[in-house]
Each structure stands twice: as C-alpha cells, then as structure tokens.
Design a protein around this motif. Structure first.
Motif, PDB file in Angstrom:
ATOM      1  N   PRO A 188       5.495 -31.195  -3.354  1.00 56.41           N
ATOM      2  CA  PRO A 188       6.752 -30.664  -3.910  1.00 56.41           C
ATOM      3  C   PRO A 188       7.379 -31.560  -4.972  1.00 56.41           C
ATOM      4  O   PRO A 188       8.034 -31.068  -5.887  1.00 56.41           O
ATOM      5  CB  PRO A 188       7.649 -30.560  -2.674  1.00 56.41           C
ATOM      6  N   ALA A 270      12.830 -23.766  -6.452  1.00 57.64           N
ATOM      7  CA  ALA A 270      12.992 -25.007  -5.697  1.00 57.64           C
ATOM      8  C   ALA A 270      14.470 -25.213  -5.422  1.00 57.64           C
ATOM      9  O   ALA A 270      15.318 -24.836  -6.229  1.00 57.64           O
ATOM     10  CB  ALA A 270      12.419 -26.196  -6.461  1.00 57.64           C
ATOM     11  N   SER A 313       9.835 -24.867  -2.283  1.00 60.41           N
ATOM     12  CA  SER A 313      10.144 -26.209  -1.793  1.00 60.41           C
ATOM     13  C   SER A 313      11.639 -26.436  -1.623  1.00 60.41           C
ATOM     14  O   SER A 313      12.443 -26.057  -2.482  1.00 60.41           O
ATOM     15  CB  SER A 313       9.576 -27.264  -2.755  1.00 60.41           C
TER      16      SER A 313
END
Length: 546
Positions: A188, A270, A313
């Motif tokens: 990530p 993310a 993530s």
C-alpha cells in the motif's frame, strides 16, 4: 528525563543513555555556555516507589549517570516523589552519596525547599554558592552586549537550515509498522500508482497543530506548523501522485454513527485516517488510566475499512507520545505509520513517507502491549514479572508476554540481510571490552537506512534482564551494497547487581559464564534474520574494581 510506566503522563520525556549523549553533544556543540539540566532525577511518578538495588542501579541510575559523567550537566531537578519512603529531594544517600561523591557532580539541584528549622546556614550557603557559580558561567552577570544569546533574532532561529533540520528529524523518527494488503499486487505504501486518482483523509487531528508539537513546545511564529493536511496537499501539488484529487473529512466520529463526510469514502482509491491521544489526557499532570486510544477511534478505523473494502488501502497515522494499545488497527489498517510528536514540519515529513520521497527507518523505542491486561497496576514500578499482582513485567528487557509490536521494530521500503557476525575473542575476562563487527546488505531496489541492533542474553544468579540492547547504529545502505558495523560491549552492560544493606551502595558484579550476542534489524526473538555468537566470560569480578 524521567522513569515511567506506560500509563504515565510524559513518557515522551524518556531517553536512552545514547540519545541523551547525542542531545547533549548537539546542545554543547552549538552553545558553549549551555546550562543543561537533567529533569526529575529518580522520578517514578508515584507518591512512593519501593525499588530493589538491581532495579535502582540497572533500570534508573544508569540513565542519569550517562548525563552527569558524559554531559557534565550543570543542574539536576529532583523528583517530587519518595524512593523507599524517603523523599528524593531530601535524600542524602541520593543527592550527596551517589550524585556528588560517586558521580562527582558539582552543579546545583533544583528542588522545593521549605524551612522547618532544620536547614543549616552551611547548607543554604552551599546551595547559593552553586547557583551563583552557574549563573556566572552562563554570563548572567556580564554586560548584555557581551552575552551571545542577546544578539539572536527570529532569523537566527527560523532560518532555512534549521527548518530543513526540523523536517529531517521528523522524517528519521517516523516508524512504519505495517505495509501489507494481500488483495493488492504491491504494498500500500508508498502511494505512487497513477491509477490512484482520489485520496481521502479522516480525522480532526489532520488539521490540528498543537498535537504535532507535543508538550513543552512553543508554537513557532513563521513559517508556522505544517499540518498533516497541508503536507499531503503540498505533495499532490508537486505531482508526486499523478492526476490525484483529494477529499477530507475533519468531523468528529461518534461511536455507532456513520462519519459525517463531504464525500463517499467508498469512492476513494486510498484512505488515510489519523488517530491520536489528546493533550488533555497525556501531558504534565495528566496520567492515563488506560493505554487505549480515546473513544471512537478504533470504531472509526473499523468502519472506514468496511466501507472501502479489501481491495483498497487504508493507511493509519498515529500521533501521540506514549505507548498505546493498537487492537484492531493492526488488522484493519493496510499501512500503519507512527509519527509520534513530529514537530512543526511533522505534516510535511509524514507526507514524505506516505508518497515515497522519504524511505522510513525509525524503530519503536517502546514496547506496544496488547491491552491493559498485560500491564501491572498503575504506580507499580517493579519492572520484573510478579505473579502476586498478575504482572508480566514491563519494558522489553523484563516483559515475558507477547507484545503487539516489540521494542526495536520498524519496516522499510527496502529489505536487508545480515552476515559475518564476528567477535574478536571468544574468551574474555570480566573487565575486558568485547569488540566485534557485522555486515548488512541492502537486498532491495532502493537506498535506505538500516538500524543495526546488537543484543545480549545471559544467565545470572540474581534478577537480570531477559535481553538487552548493547549497541546500535543507523546507517545508510545503498541498494545492492554492503556495509560493516563495528561494535563494542562494555562490562557494565552484562554486570549484575547483588543486594546489600543500602539500595544506594550495591555490589555490581560481572559473573562468569556464557554471553550470547545477537545482531540483526530487531530483537532476536522477533527478527527472523538475526545472527548469533557466544563469548565465554572466564572469571567473576566486581565491576567497580575494573
């Protein structure tokens, strides 16, 4: 520089003897007339603390000894508590026997003094004489134009070099504890993939400034403090992440309710979520009753992960000073970054790590426990395991449980391997120095710092640490290259303490036997790539006769 349990208010004030020496070197190198002070000598933040000689000498006094003898500090502040039922500020064995006779301290002690008729004129004269001597050495009685400090202005403090150093210090202190998402083809962090076109940021602390500074820090005037939000904005503006837009929710989270957001978190590729303690719960005069984070933060992270799903993530950012229980953060966060109290450019430094312009190499200086259940009751200062109070011990040297994150742990964006651990002699006398070396190779694709750690284990006839860090060095290793670290182990690291009539006059002995030496990127019990060598101590000897 105080001694604390994980609950205590100012754990961030604790430093190892190596860190203390580095700080003193920095201060005294820049300012020749530095009136360094060691704060709260023998503090345990308990009205009374009963300590055995082996704890008093091994766990506490060694820290202060390093500053007094190495740094030649001018002043010491005694703590407000009592040690073995004797107030530290009125303890002749401590303030005279150890401090002045054993360590040859010549400065003054800062303490509260009440006149109950027992203070003699000679005692008062000695105290005033020491204080005036220090003031004279600092130039406090000199003409103002002769005192260097009076010529300093804003530009001498907030200059470009100092700001660059502040960012560098923050970068080097950041720790990375997790960087895994099994559903993705790559780690990530760092966020570099051009396919990531929207990043979300949750947490009110992302726009707060005071928390980044911690305690005892004055807010700088110009250019001020870079928040986490501003640091991320600046990185995106620099095209670190191509075609990236940014959304933020700075609302508080209420358990049981969805976070109030300006966007749908599920639309983000993310997410970053900041979690932290507050100055109202972790600062001078405010001990914590738990190592848990404030209410709602664990729930927020759990909710965010459930919303974005397993294929995106979630990056957690920790901001605080003391050890905390991570609970579900280790499972729900795909990446977990520890910023501690990173200072005025902490937001910029954290963004540097998130977007990959800086490769993290910090190692945690504390043990992360799973929960309060692994800790002894508040104000219990016995570091060793104690079954009568269901204590597993505290600190990496004495804790017998399984930590959530062990002392000395930290990840990098590259990888390292160790080889050729060597010691100069496999048989040494009690007072001999043990010298050796170890090679470390950067086996990854990018340059990075590695923190090489040397530990020892030994069997003793009296209580002693389970493991002990005896040397470490942070070294930049270029990708594909190998560097060699040389180390020295002095006898005091493996000396043990025998009981005596006075806790302030113990016998320190190096015992005969086997010394196990380990080298690697972490503790031998938690770092799979460590190396080991053995040295035989051929005789026993009182270390004070070495």
């Amino acid at each position: 520089m105080s001694i604390h349990t994980p609950y205590d208010e100012i754990n961030f004030m604790n430093y190892s003897s190596s860190a203390q020496r580095a700080i003193l070197d920095g201060i005294q190198d820049e300012i020749q007339k530095a009136g360094d002070e060691m704060s709260e000598m023998m503090a345990a933040h308990s009205p009374n603390t009963n300590l055995e000689p082996h704890l008093l000498l091994k766990a506490i006094q060694a820290l202060f000894d390093a500053c007094v003898n190495y740094g030649q500090v001018m002043s010491i502040m005694c703590s407000y508590n009592a040690i073995n039922n004797i107030p530290t500020c009125g303890n002749p064995d401590l303030l005279n026997g150890i401090l002045r006779e054993r360590w040859n301290f010549t400065g003054f002690v800062v303490k509260l003094l009440t006149d109950d008729g027992n203070v003699t004129m000679d005692t008062l004269n000695n105290a005033v004489r020491r204080l005036l001597k220090t003031k004279i050495e600092l130039g406090m009685f000199d003409p103002p134009n002769m005192v260097e400090f009076n010529s300093y202005d804003f530009n001498d403090i907030e200059n470009e070099a100092h700001l660059k150093l502040a960012r560098q210090v923050a970068q080097q202190s950041i720790c990375l504890y997790k960087n895994t998402n099994n559903n993705l083809q790559k780690a990530p962090l760092p966020i570099q993939n051009s396919a990531i076109n929207k990043i979300g940021l949750f947490g009110i602390q992302s726009v707060q400034t005071d928390l980044l500074l911690g305690n005892y820090a004055r807010s700088p005037d110009q250019p001020g403090i870079t928040t986490i939000l501003q640091g991320i904005y600046d990185q995106i503006d620099q095209n670190t992440t191509a075609n990236c837009t940014f959304e933020q929710d700075i609302g508080y989270f209420v358990p049981g309710q969805a976070p109030i957001a300006v966007y749908n978190p599920g639309q983000c590729c993310a997410l970053c979520s900041t979690v932290q303690t507050y100055q109202s719960m972790e600062s001078e005069g405010r001990d914590r009753s738990t190592i848990d984070l404030p209410v709602g933060q664990y729930e927020l992270v759990r909710l965010l992960k459930s919303v974005i799903g397993p294929n995106k993530s979630l990056i957690g950012i920790l901001i605080r000073g003391g050890s905390i229980a991570l609970h579900n953060l280790m499972d729900d966060c795909d990446g977990l970054i520890d910023g501690w109290y990173p200072g005025q450019l902490g937001g910029a430094a954290l963004a540097d790590v998130i977007f990959g312009s800086y490769n993290p190499a910090g190692r945690t200086p504390v043990t992360y426990y799973h929960s309060d259940e692994q800790l002894p009751p508040m104000h219990v200062m016995d570091l060793y395991p104690n079954s009568t109070i269901s204590s597993l011990g505290i600190t990496y040297r004495y804790f017998t449980g399984k930590p959530q994150i062990p002392f000395g742990f930290g990840l990098s964006y590259t990888t390292f391997s160790y080889a050729n651990l060597q010691v100069k002699s496999s048989n040494v006398k009690a007072c001999d120095l043990i010298t050796g070396s170890v090679d470390v190779t950067n086996t990854g694709a990018i340059d990075g710092d590695e923190v090489i750690q040397i530990y020892i284990k030994y069997q003793a006839s009296v209580p002693s640490p389970n493991v002990r860090l005896v040397s470490f060095q942070r070294i930049l290793v270029q990708a594909g290259h190998t560097v060699t670290m040389e180390f020295t182990i002095t006898p005091d690291y493996h000396a043990v303490i025998y009981d005596s009539d006075s806790v302030y006059k113990p016998t320190r002995m190096v015992e005969e036997g086997t010394l196990n030496i380990y080298a690697g990127g972490g503790q031998p019990d938690y770092y799979s790539g460590h190396l080991q060598q053995q040295v035989q101590i051929t005789n026993a000897q009182n270390i004070d006769t070495c």
